[in-house]
Design an enzyme around this catalytic site. Sequence first.
Site, PDB file in Angstrom:
ATOM      1  N   GLU A  10       8.180  -3.997   0.267  1.00 62.33           N
ATOM      2  CA  GLU A  10       6.900  -2.999   0.183  1.00 62.33           C
ATOM      3  C   GLU A  10       7.209  -2.051   1.318  1.00 62.33           C
ATOM      4  O   GLU A  10       7.140  -2.836   2.452  1.00 62.33           O
ATOM      5  CB  GLU A  10       5.748  -3.919   0.287  1.00 62.33           C
ATOM      6  CG  GLU A  10       5.500  -4.973  -0.689  1.00 62.33           C
ATOM      7  CD  GLU A  10       4.247  -5.757  -0.343  1.00 62.33           C
ATOM      8  OE1 GLU A  10       3.066  -5.099   0.052  1.00 62.33           O
ATOM      9  OE2 GLU A  10       4.289  -6.823  -0.286  1.00 62.33           O
ATOM     10  N   TYR A  88       1.423   4.080  -4.157  1.00 61.16           N
ATOM     11  CA  TYR A  88      -0.035   4.143  -3.614  1.00 61.16           C
ATOM     12  C   TYR A  88      -0.447   4.685  -2.078  1.00 61.16           C
ATOM     13  O   TYR A  88       0.647   4.512  -1.458  1.00 61.16           O
ATOM     14  CB  TYR A  88      -0.664   2.968  -4.024  1.00 61.16           C
ATOM     15  CG  TYR A  88      -0.536   1.573  -3.172  1.00 61.16           C
ATOM     16  CD1 TYR A  88      -1.453   0.995  -2.315  1.00 61.16           C
ATOM     17  CD2 TYR A  88       0.944   1.097  -3.491  1.00 61.16           C
ATOM     18  CE1 TYR A  88      -1.061  -0.110  -1.689  1.00 61.16           C
ATOM     19  CE2 TYR A  88       1.149   0.061  -2.675  1.00 61.16           C
ATOM     20  CZ  TYR A  88       0.064  -0.612  -1.902  1.00 61.16           C
ATOM     21  OH  TYR A  88       0.272  -1.894  -1.196  1.00 61.16           O
ATOM     22  N   ASP A  90      -1.751   3.318   1.150  1.00 63.30           N
ATOM     23  CA  ASP A  90      -2.234   2.068   2.100  1.00 63.30           C
ATOM     24  C   ASP A  90      -2.593   2.391   3.209  1.00 63.30           C
ATOM     25  O   ASP A  90      -1.664   2.886   4.097  1.00 63.30           O
ATOM     26  CB  ASP A  90      -1.077   1.167   2.012  1.00 63.30           C
ATOM     27  CG  ASP A  90      -1.461  -0.261   2.504  1.00 63.30           C
ATOM     28  OD1 ASP A  90      -2.687  -0.458   2.467  1.00 63.30           O
ATOM     29  OD2 ASP A  90      -0.753  -1.174   2.771  1.00 63.30           O
ATOM     30  N   GLU A  95       2.705   4.263   0.185  1.00 58.32           N
ATOM     31  CA  GLU A  95       3.474   2.872   0.091  1.00 58.32           C
ATOM     32  C   GLU A  95       4.094   2.700  -1.267  1.00 58.32           C
ATOM     33  O   GLU A  95       3.808   3.003  -2.257  1.00 58.32           O
ATOM     34  CB  GLU A  95       2.709   1.675   0.206  1.00 58.32           C
ATOM     35  CG  GLU A  95       3.463   0.354   0.178  1.00 58.32           C
ATOM     36  CD  GLU A  95       2.614  -0.872   0.743  1.00 58.32           C
ATOM     37  OE1 GLU A  95       2.928  -1.787   0.129  1.00 58.32           O
ATOM     38  OE2 GLU A  95       1.888  -0.642   1.899  1.00 58.32           O
ATOM     39  N   SER A  97       6.116  -0.048  -3.801  1.00 52.69           N
ATOM     40  CA  SER A  97       6.261  -1.419  -3.663  1.00 52.69           C
ATOM     41  C   SER A  97       7.374  -1.642  -5.075  1.00 52.69           C
ATOM     42  O   SER A  97       6.972  -1.368  -6.046  1.00 52.69           O
ATOM     43  CB  SER A  97       5.067  -2.349  -4.081  1.00 52.69           C
ATOM     44  OG  SER A  97       4.379  -2.347  -2.899  1.00 52.69           O
ATOM     45  N   HIS A 153       7.544  -5.027   4.219  1.00 56.59           N
ATOM     46  CA  HIS A 153       7.125  -6.645   3.778  1.00 56.59           C
ATOM     47  C   HIS A 153       8.299  -6.781   2.666  1.00 56.59           C
ATOM     48  O   HIS A 153       8.543  -5.924   2.022  1.00 56.59           O
ATOM     49  CB  HIS A 153       5.762  -6.726   3.290  1.00 56.59           C
ATOM     50  CG  HIS A 153       4.988  -6.105   4.492  1.00 56.59           C
ATOM     51  ND1 HIS A 153       3.435  -6.176   3.839  1.00 56.59           N
ATOM     52  CD2 HIS A 153       4.946  -5.845   5.596  1.00 56.59           C
ATOM     53  CE1 HIS A 153       2.755  -5.851   5.074  1.00 56.59           C
ATOM     54  NE2 HIS A 153       3.684  -5.594   6.279  1.00 56.59           N
ATOM     55  N   ASN A 155       8.974  -9.890  -0.308  1.00 51.74           N
ATOM     56  CA  ASN A 155       8.419 -10.669  -1.090  1.00 51.74           C
ATOM     57  C   ASN A 155       9.519 -11.601  -1.877  1.00 51.74           C
ATOM     58  O   ASN A 155      10.358 -11.001  -2.286  1.00 51.74           O
ATOM     59  CB  ASN A 155       7.427 -10.040  -2.324  1.00 51.74           C
ATOM     60  CG  ASN A 155       6.171  -9.442  -1.584  1.00 51.74           C
ATOM     61  OD1 ASN A 155       5.549 -10.076  -0.946  1.00 51.74           O
ATOM     62  ND2 ASN A 155       6.304  -8.023  -1.636  1.00 51.74           N
ATOM     63  N   ARG A 237       4.224 -16.855  -3.668  1.00 53.30           N
ATOM     64  CA  ARG A 237       4.992 -15.690  -3.007  1.00 53.30           C
ATOM     65  C   ARG A 237       4.805 -15.566  -1.637  1.00 53.30           C
ATOM     66  O   ARG A 237       3.783 -15.473  -1.288  1.00 53.30           O
ATOM     67  CB  ARG A 237       4.220 -14.381  -3.496  1.00 53.30           C
ATOM     68  CG  ARG A 237       4.689 -13.081  -3.304  1.00 53.30           C
ATOM     69  CD  ARG A 237       3.991 -11.846  -3.661  1.00 53.30           C
ATOM     70  NE  ARG A 237       2.744 -11.654  -3.132  1.00 53.30           N
ATOM     71  CZ  ARG A 237       2.225 -10.750  -2.447  1.00 53.30           C
ATOM     72  NH1 ARG A 237       3.097  -9.839  -1.804  1.00 53.30           N
ATOM     73  NH2 ARG A 237       1.274 -10.643  -2.045  1.00 53.30           N
ATOM     74  N   HIS A 239       4.995 -13.905   1.724  1.00 50.06           N
ATOM     75  CA  HIS A 239       5.002 -12.476   1.953  1.00 50.06           C
ATOM     76  C   HIS A 239       5.620 -12.331   3.603  1.00 50.06           C
ATOM     77  O   HIS A 239       4.877 -12.746   4.210  1.00 50.06           O
ATOM     78  CB  HIS A 239       3.218 -12.106   1.993  1.00 50.06           C
ATOM     79  CG  HIS A 239       2.892 -10.848   2.393  1.00 50.06           C
ATOM     80  ND1 HIS A 239       2.187 -10.549   3.283  1.00 50.06           N
ATOM     81  CD2 HIS A 239       3.286  -9.574   1.517  1.00 50.06           C
ATOM     82  CE1 HIS A 239       1.982  -9.132   3.175  1.00 50.06           C
ATOM     83  NE2 HIS A 239       2.776  -8.704   2.239  1.00 50.06           N
TER      84      HIS A 239
END
Length: 499
Positions: A10, A88, A90, A95, A97, A153, A155, A237, A239
């Site tokens: 992300e 989207y 953020d 951002e 993802s 980030h 994941n 998950r 993160h």
Amino acid sequence: MAITKYMGTETEYGISVISRPDFNPVLASSLVVNGYAADGRHRARWDYEEENPLRDARGFTQPGAHEPPPEEDVGLANSILPNGARFYVDHAHPEYSSPECSNPLDAVTWDKAGERILEIAAQRAGQLLPDGPGTILITKNNTDGKGAAYGMHENYIVERSVPFGEIVRQLIPFFVSRQIMVGAGRVGNEFDLEDVPYQIAQRADFFEVEVGLETTLKRPIVNTRDEPHADPDRFRRLHVIIGDANMSEVCTYLKLGATALVLAMIEDGFLPDAPALHQPVKTLHAVSHDLTCHQPVELADGTRVTPVELQWHYLDRAHKYVEDGRAPDWGAAVCATWERLLGAVEDDPMSLDGVVDWVTKYRLLSRYVERDGLDWSHDKLKMIDVQYHDVRRDKGIYNKLVASGRFERLVGETAVAHAVEHPPEDTRAFFRGRCLTQYREQVAAAGWDSIIFDVGRDTLQRVPMMDPGKGTRPMTEALLDRCDSAAQLLDELQGPPAQ
């Protein structure tokens, strides 16, 4: 055996409007997200039903109200892309993802596809600015140099049964030391230290605690957010918020691949006790500030080791994991890259010019310092720092180095272009992406673990996708090929009525 380490990234991208410094970044970000899909056709909304960022992996839910964003925030500024990704706004950033990937090389490809999507989106959005056409600058970096940071980030899917405390113990020394190979580099520091004009990682100075739920304040080395986006009884998950956004494909590959290997070894009980650090947060800062990568750091037992030695602790075990036949099929290749970069850092970090972001940028900036007699605080160096991360292929410094053959790549541009339009084929992202393309008008909403269809029946129809490894091309392509409508797809998924 450890479960498949499905992974993804992300990235919050930096954004500004050239010659309009006061332009609202939220509006600019919305224009960028909208601009990428400005064809006027129906777009599914994001499904927030299963999301709760206040749920903590330590076994409780943080107090505080959690309400889904208002409808105007989940519409046109929140897209689900045909390649299985989410795009989207953020806070004040666009951002991207990436979709779920089953291996680090695919993760690099779909992460790089995000850069291309942002480049296209910014070009289109520049024509939509309220006061006339202009240029929106998008940078894949993590700090504006003025005290603000924005995240990249990672994941990873891990086995729910693994004690979270064991994950924390093993990962803290790994995260603190891995930056010597995968840091993105930056001019300056957040502590007004005159002897740190440049450092290895962009994010390191912004971390304040070892473990915690926050992502924007009191940032933790290990984040405890517990949103599996999958079957919560089987999966967790992880993160990860501590990494930098890398332009270098080699860095992204190693960052994701090595971390996934460490997690697999944790699941299999293959790692010995971690070499616990005395003060992890202060050590994180110190490692980032040391360009030699050889200053010893203190362990909890009073002994001292270098960051390079900490990484060898994990890599030596990873080699044994591969030799034992327990690693994923991509494990040997990751270990080879890990050993190559770690060996180079041990011998001479500057030998990684054209391979590792922080080294390449430092060498570039040093030439300006030497040639023009600039102080490291000079605004020109700060500008070059940002320009390195410009996603435009004809303007960004990193991209110019790639074009001139002076930066190592792992994936070809043909593969990246394919990933812009198509999802990975061996995860549930394939089913999500195909449905969004094939039944666009009937997809009312979608999230990571479900798709909601509106086919004119009394209620909306939710199709759960609770396993990241199901919904692949081999599993679903024939079904999707023969279903001309979403209604037909739903009927086939539900099976014949009970007799």
